[in-house]
Design a protein around this motif. Structure first.
Motif, PDB file in Angstrom:
ATOM      1  N   GLY A 102       0.812  -1.206   0.000  1.00 11.82           N
ATOM      2  CA  GLY A 102       0.000   0.000   0.000  1.00 11.82           C
ATOM      3  C   GLY A 102       0.847   1.257   0.000  1.00 11.82           C
ATOM      4  N   ALA A 103       1.964   1.236   0.715  1.00  8.04           N
ATOM      5  CA  ALA A 103       2.822   2.417   0.754  1.00  8.04           C
ATOM      6  C   ALA A 103       3.353   2.713  -0.644  1.00  8.04           C
ATOM      7  N   GLU A 104       3.714   1.685  -1.346  1.00  9.25           N
ATOM      8  CA  GLU A 104       4.229   1.894  -2.691  1.00  9.25           C
ATOM      9  C   GLU A 104       3.139   2.386  -3.634  1.00  9.25           C
ATOM     10  N   LEU A 105       1.957   1.809  -3.463  1.00  8.96           N
ATOM     11  CA  LEU A 105       0.826   2.312  -4.259  1.00  8.96           C
ATOM     12  C   LEU A 105       0.612   3.799  -4.034  1.00  8.96           C
ATOM     13  N   GLY A 106       0.827   4.210  -2.798  1.00  6.70           N
ATOM     14  CA  GLY A 106       0.476   5.584  -2.441  1.00  6.70           C
ATOM     15  C   GLY A 106       1.601   6.579  -2.588  1.00  6.70           C
ATOM     16  N   ALA A 107       2.796   6.106  -2.904  1.00  7.53           N
ATOM     17  CA  ALA A 107       3.927   7.029  -2.968  1.00  7.53           C
ATOM     18  C   ALA A 107       3.872   7.880  -4.230  1.00  7.53           C
ATOM     19  N   ALA A 108       4.468   9.027  -4.139  1.00  5.56           N
ATOM     20  CA  ALA A 108       4.511   9.906  -5.296  1.00  5.56           C
ATOM     21  C   ALA A 108       5.370   9.260  -6.383  1.00  5.56           C
ATOM     22  N   PRO A 109       4.964   9.403  -7.668  1.00  2.00           N
ATOM     23  CA  PRO A 109       5.729   8.827  -8.763  1.00  2.00           C
ATOM     24  C   PRO A 109       7.174   9.326  -8.715  1.00  2.00           C
ATOM     25  N   GLY A 110       8.066   8.429  -9.027  1.00  3.35           N
ATOM     26  CA  GLY A 110       9.450   8.846  -9.091  1.00  3.35           C
ATOM     27  C   GLY A 110      10.158   8.921  -7.761  1.00  3.35           C
ATOM     28  N   THR A 111       9.414   8.808  -6.658  1.00  2.00           N
ATOM     29  CA  THR A 111      10.102   8.851  -5.380  1.00  2.00           C
ATOM     30  C   THR A 111      10.649   7.482  -5.052  1.00  2.00           C
ATOM     31  N   ASP A 112      11.539   7.531  -4.113  1.00  2.00           N
ATOM     32  CA  ASP A 112      12.163   6.314  -3.630  1.00  2.00           C
ATOM     33  C   ASP A 112      11.152   5.284  -3.185  1.00  2.00           C
ATOM     34  N   LYS A 157      -6.155  20.911  -1.374  1.00  2.65           N
ATOM     35  CA  LYS A 157      -5.551  20.423  -2.613  1.00  2.65           C
ATOM     36  C   LYS A 157      -4.639  19.232  -2.332  1.00  2.65           C
ATOM     37  N   ARG A 158      -3.840  19.357  -1.308  1.00  3.06           N
ATOM     38  CA  ARG A 158      -2.891  18.289  -0.988  1.00  3.06           C
ATOM     39  C   ARG A 158      -3.586  16.988  -0.608  1.00  3.06           C
ATOM     40  N   THR A 159      -4.753  17.113  -0.009  1.00  7.37           N
ATOM     41  CA  THR A 159      -5.377  15.922   0.560  1.00  7.37           C
ATOM     42  C   THR A 159      -6.686  15.546  -0.120  1.00  7.37           C
ATOM     43  N   GLN A 160      -6.927  16.087  -1.285  1.00  6.11           N
ATOM     44  CA  GLN A 160      -8.185  15.759  -1.959  1.00  6.11           C
ATOM     45  C   GLN A 160      -8.291  14.260  -2.269  1.00  6.11           C
ATOM     46  N   SER A 161      -9.436  13.657  -1.943  1.00 10.61           N
ATOM     47  CA  SER A 161      -9.735  12.310  -2.434  1.00 10.61           C
ATOM     48  C   SER A 161     -10.416  12.497  -3.776  1.00 10.61           C
ATOM     49  N   ASN A 162      -9.692  12.287  -4.807  1.00 13.04           N
ATOM     50  CA  ASN A 162     -10.148  12.599  -6.155  1.00 13.04           C
ATOM     51  C   ASN A 162     -11.281  11.656  -6.594  1.00 13.04           C
ATOM     52  N   PRO A 163     -12.485  12.199  -6.781  1.00  9.96           N
ATOM     53  CA  PRO A 163     -13.614  11.314  -7.067  1.00  9.96           C
ATOM     54  C   PRO A 163     -13.617  10.768  -8.504  1.00  9.96           C
ATOM     55  N   GLN A 168     -14.216  -1.136   4.885  1.00 10.08           N
ATOM     56  CA  GLN A 168     -12.764  -1.084   4.678  1.00 10.08           C
ATOM     57  C   GLN A 168     -12.464  -0.782   3.216  1.00 10.08           C
ATOM     58  N   LYS A 169     -13.226  -1.405   2.316  1.00  7.20           N
ATOM     59  CA  LYS A 169     -13.003  -1.152   0.885  1.00  7.20           C
ATOM     60  C   LYS A 169     -13.234   0.319   0.522  1.00  7.20           C
ATOM     61  N   SER A 170     -14.272   0.906   1.073  1.00  4.56           N
ATOM     62  CA  SER A 170     -14.520   2.323   0.774  1.00  4.56           C
ATOM     63  C   SER A 170     -13.366   3.204   1.281  1.00  4.56           C
ATOM     64  N   PHE A 171     -12.910   2.916   2.492  1.00  2.99           N
ATOM     65  CA  PHE A 171     -11.833   3.748   3.042  1.00  2.99           C
ATOM     66  C   PHE A 171     -10.544   3.567   2.244  1.00  2.99           C
ATOM     67  N   GLU A 172     -10.308   2.358   1.753  1.00  2.44           N
ATOM     68  CA  GLU A 172      -9.129   2.127   0.920  1.00  2.44           C
ATOM     69  C   GLU A 172      -9.232   2.982  -0.357  1.00  2.44           C
ATOM     70  N   LYS A 173     -10.401   2.963  -0.971  1.00  3.74           N
ATOM     71  CA  LYS A 173     -10.577   3.763  -2.200  1.00  3.74           C
ATOM     72  C   LYS A 173     -10.330   5.243  -1.917  1.00  3.74           C
ATOM     73  N   ALA A 174     -10.902   5.696  -0.827  1.00  3.94           N
ATOM     74  CA  ALA A 174     -10.742   7.133  -0.519  1.00  3.94           C
ATOM     75  C   ALA A 174      -9.281   7.475  -0.235  1.00  3.94           C
ATOM     76  N   LEU A 175      -8.576   6.582   0.418  1.00  3.28           N
ATOM     77  CA  LEU A 175      -7.159   6.839   0.700  1.00  3.28           C
ATOM     78  C   LEU A 175      -6.356   6.898  -0.594  1.00  3.28           C
ATOM     79  N   TYR A 176      -6.570   5.903  -1.450  1.00  2.00           N
ATOM     80  CA  TYR A 176      -5.720   5.829  -2.635  1.00  2.00           C
ATOM     81  C   TYR A 176      -6.138   6.827  -3.713  1.00  2.00           C
ATOM     82  N   SER A 177      -7.283   7.466  -3.544  1.00  2.00           N
ATOM     83  CA  SER A 177      -7.559   8.555  -4.487  1.00  2.00           C
ATOM     84  C   SER A 177      -6.971   9.882  -4.006  1.00  2.00           C
TER      85      SER A 177
END
Lengths: 305, 305, 305, 305, 305, 305
Positions: A283-293, C270-276, F185-194
């Motif tokens: 999940g951390a990798e999924l969420g990391a900014a592109p190009g970052t470590d 902006k930094r924390t938007q959950s992009n719908p 949990q699935k909804s919160f995961e989606k919101a986090l990764y967006s």
């Protein structure tokens, strides 16, 4: 049975209202080292004590601590008295009121808004009193030591409060209360030492292999020796190897399980193994900014769950 | 900095799973007299201690207590180990499972359902550990006495636990832990008494008028004298009149109020006076059964609010 | 000042040791509806009360509640007395001891191991007493109602305890304590109703638009009317539209921000938007079993963070 | 089932950010007299209530209190809104930020650093909400009285908050919330008094010997009479002898022990006796400064332990 | 076993005493997101963990968190160091002392008066640390997620603290501690995702009828769709009728009672019925001011209880 | 605004009264992983959330959790329903009643005596719910992770409860509730990764020197490597010297004090020095039995304080 006499044990004369100081004094009213804690500690010990001398002494001192709770409570009440009316009756302007309860040098807003400038059983931070403060365990060689320590702590907190006020009446009453802690400590010391022997506390002897060992667990510059770890009575152990598995065993923990317990445990272990041979995308990798470590181990991977 | 060695300070060998006993042992893991409390008490003292000898000793013992927390924790973990699988994997019938966690001699249902038969920081009643158990106040003549008392209490609770199990491995490890409390108490005693003087604790002298008085607050059959209230050093006061207003004042509490404080207080007093000249009908009377005593003062009255 | 007389307010005669029953009785010693709570509630009110009649009554009843705490405490102490010796002195076999403190019908293990079969300030579940139980707020028209309610609750808990024991001495003492709660409730009712008026409590008038409205918030089969929501004095509102934004506004929350506050907020947004507009692969999908529903949105996707 | 409508029950319009005021308002969000406490009190009563009218009313009011929790929560959120960005985005200088959250008139540092200027379930002192605030016991003649008292308390705390702000939108919303407490109190009163009889609460009758006695426990100057202790229904007892052992017994506590319990108790008593015939040197004397009073009983003694 | 090295993991260099900042830093010492919570969370998991890789990792990180506790503790101790002496030794004038501990920008009075300017296990509001902060439940697919979240939270609180100080040594040490939370989060992510599968957590499958439904419970202006409730995997339910009794039943709660249970319940119901056909006079009406609305239903009524 | 519909979200059908099972189910009513915690966690986040999508989702799920609290609460209420009458109405013999509430397989005595067989906000050990369970900190990249973890924990506790009952109606309702945690949990995961990026959480970058280091703090047999500490991204540090003072400094803590601070500190240090060159007689030695090891250093000494 308790009886109450309207005269306080010590006269309370306060020069002027001061809710900020009242708030500090709550430490000895509803705080961990305060008079309610003291009264409850000795009262509960007295109730289940069978030794007649100790039972009498504990009830004497418990009763006096209740009377001290009343003295410190009246100090708080007097210091808050001028603040009681304005908020309740709404006679200040709102801005003035806000300034009064939130002003510099005066952390009394909780006492005033929630408790009406009264005498709540909280400490100076607003934390409600809890019996978790009471360390009575029903063995006199331990409880008397707890009482001695408690009196020492209460003495110190009074001392600090005395150093924070120049109101002579407040100072004088606090000095009385502080002094009585000293007297109580002396009584508890006498009661402890008239139990012979009183050390080690309780009945079971310790294991002689370990009763006089001092393990030097914290090492490095600053290591010091003193009577607490050096001298005839101490064996001082600094070697890390001799500090672990001191029983001479393997230093591991084990239990004998029944077959069916083993089976269930194996199922659990298998289901929840963190496989060390795997380097999974996370999940951390999924969420990391592109190009970052952080993201790089995932980059370009095709996920096939 | 802390480092960890996978070998325990004392080898843990448990004969068989016993979640009920595990639950009792939680007293010394997450209970008020347990090893977390001990470790935190000495660690926090060490951090802000400036005396080099005491700082070193406190960190030595804090570190050992953490190692004890690990030993008692492994005892709990081993005693619970057989219970971990069945509930997680659902391999018992539900009725069997219910019986297992709720059975006589085994108050482990909370540990199992909520904590998965693990090692939670609670006591044997399920109460979460709280830093309210820690009585450190930052004055060594008080803190060392608190430490002495804490070691005495921990020694006793271990003694009681030892009296409740016949598993030899558990008994042996508990005896080690109990013995170390004795050794620690000796170190803290040495450190206390190498402060000269250490009594009364702190700096301010007490008021000599009150430092050697014993107030006989609890009276009646059973009153006793002993070294705690009799002998050359004590003035023993039984007369109720001499127990109150001991400063010679009127025993009342007073404060000087500003006129505007007085005015607000008067408004409040007037608005909320419980008028003693009135015998009002009350809610209790409204709610009492007809014909009963409680209702009679209201009977037949005409209410004209 | 408090004084103590060694005679109890009510004689305590217990037929035999019963630590399980002792544990239940702790509800009225260190439980939320117990005597410590009662004593502290009235004592704290008395301290900051200025009305002379009420102050006197509150201190009378506080003192009596302390005397009740002593009676219920002695009931607990007597019921535990036979249990004090065996664990402390280690005279039972360990298995016997374990059975005694963990047996069916006897949830006393915490009281015995941690508190030495004493009288701890906990309730029957082992939860330490807390001043969070005290609801004093320093306004008599509220506090007296709190006292009335507290006496009613204490009366009921005593009633339940009486229904759980057939020891005649215990029953008799509990009945005395229960009865006194009734008497105290009557006193508090009288004190409340001799404040005129006492309703609504406090000083500020309510907003007349909302003081007699009943919002029927819970709807469906089972809706009922009664004097609490019907009759001349009530306006009954069931229409969901009339239940929200009752002020006639838009029912939204707003605040006027300064430009720099707005800027910072925008950055944060902006930094924390959950992009719908995005359907991102997630940790749940990474972790789902292959082929399951949960994993399917990720299957075959190439991740390019 | 609960449903949520995005429109608030009352429109919230805040003039400007004010984290200090937000902090005060937390009393009615996560404080003991606040809306979460109210909602939980009535909701838990509703769940186990079997009386259809009361169950409906309790759920109506619980639902409304949840809606109030939302209103007060939005007031807090709006007052904190301007503070959310700067700390999170780090746009102020550190010194400016420190000043902002620690400034005079603004005790919001905990809310900001720990909770991100959000809406935590704490009171204005930072104490987390606890269900220990809830006094529901499952008997309607007690619970309804608790509800009446709770509404009275909440009304007062709102009144105090109104007296502390001059923001018209905040004042107006608080007045709405305050007013609704009055309406709820009226409903609970109606529900209580439509139970006939409702006093004394519960089922067991009191002991008629003690139900109308008033014990004058606090004596001295200031003793007062009023309807709470005088009049036809009261027997007023001032004689200290008639206040103790009111059952006519000896006022002592006793239990019948089995021989083996007696034996164990004797062992314990002997081991832990505080011998009154002994004047032992004590730790206090060891630690006292030479030449002081405290040390004198030890001076020159030869210790032969 | 733990060993201690006197060198810190990170050097602590503080520019000057600042008790107000010390107080803020307590959030990461004894606060919910602080290092004690972290250490305890991982340590307790390690103890009862059977997976060898995870057990090792958990103990590695627990030990490091203890070392961080020591670093943050020393930051607090250094910031408080200048404050330790004056209060203890009473060398300032009282007014100066009062100003120092109660001044604007410095909410350190509790830390100083109660804890002697030490390093107590409280947060910045003075609330004692509690194991209720620890969310370990003994199932790795849940616990690792809890650890990931905990590291994220701790990272943020450090970030906020960094934004509040310009002392370069404090900033640097806090940045180290913050960074390590990031590293730990990565480890926990790896450990979680090397369990295959890890979602849904645990063993029992969900009911497929409800596993992909999104109930739109909050409706009105502002309703939004996003990947959390829209897309192939979601069934989106807005119809209020389809949100309740989703099992197709009547949406009621029922239990089958035994006849004797029924009988007792009927007695209870009868005794405590709130009779809806009655409009009783109430305590509120008794207490209302004459002529007001609240009192009118009682006016002129003759009460005949 | 909340509205309530009398139909539950899921029909509750209980086969028979079972207060022991009711007690277990309290874990998900008033326990740390239960529905009140869930509802409060999301509700408080929703209130101060500015992102419209997330705010909507949080309120949707908060509202559903409240509806779940109602379902689990009704399960508890139904399981307790048969127990409500007998204790309240006193129709069993006392011995029968005592056996019922204290019997094996039924730890419900607190629920019954204190809470009247109701639905209190406690967990299965009787510990009152506390907002200390709520870990919301007001930063979405942390809070959403907390929510994900919380759903995972709740799922597991439901799973355990399901494994403890064979009542089909209870099992079915619990399975519904468990399933919904998975969906949430699935909804919160989606919101986090967006939120892109969402790792590391917050804004400040870590210090690159420390962001990818793994400190092998726990060493000895059992050390393991896995993706959490091995692979390209990790620097693995086992050398104890490289684990401390990692900044390259001296690993000590220091602060620059003002002269007057230094002076006061010196006074304090001098007054409270534990003199290492002294081997003082101690209280332990005074209290040790004659002839024992502990006493020997004192034997025959003449004390001259």
């Amino acid at each position: 049975m308790f009886a109450h006499n309207k005269r306080l044990q010590y006269t309370v004369r306060v020069t002027e209202s001061n809710p900020g100081l009242a708030n500090l004094l709550l430490e000895q009213f509803g705080g961990p080292q305060g008079e309610l804690a003291a009264a409850c500690r000795y009262f509960t010990q007295a109730l289940s004590e069978d030794d007649p001398g100790r039972k009498d002494m504990l009830m004497d001192i418990a009763t006096e601590e209740l009377s001290h709770l009343e003295v410190i409570g009246h100090l708080v009440a007097m210091l808050n008295k001028g603040a009681k009316g304005p908020l309740a009756e709404g006679i200040d302007s709102e801005a003035e009121m806000y300034r009064k309860i939130n002003g510099a040098g005066n952390d009394s807003h909780t006492t005033q808004v929630l408790y009406g400038a009264g005498t709540p059983l909280i400490n100076s931070a607003g934390v409600p009193w809890t019996a978790a403060y009471i360390d009575t365990i029903g063995e006199p060689t331990a409880d008397l030591r707890s009482n001695i320590a408690a009196e020492a702590r209460a003495k110190i907190v009074y001392e600090r409060l005395i150093n924070c006020t120049d109101d002579p009446g407040v100072k004088e009453a606090l000095t009385f209360l502080m002094t009585r802690e000293v007297a109580h400590q002396k009584s508890f010391e006498k009661a402890l030492y008239s139990i012979e022997p009183n050390f080690p506390p309780g009945k079971l002897p310790g294991d002689p292999r370990f009763a006089s060992v001092y393990f030097n667990m914290s090492q490095g510059e600053g290591d010091m020796r003193g009577s607490w770890n050096q001298g005839e009575q101490w064996m001082f152990v600094s070697d890390r190897n001799e500090q672990s598995a001191v029983d001479g065993g393997d230093g591991l923990a084990s239990v004998q399980l029944k077959p069916e317990e083993m089976t269930a445990l194996d199922m659990l272990a298998k289901r929840t193994q963190s496989n060390p041979t795997l380097d999974p995308p996370t999940g951390a990798e999924l969420g990391a900014a592109p190009g970052t470590d952080q993201g790089k181990s995932l980059k370009g991977k095709t996920i096939t769950p």
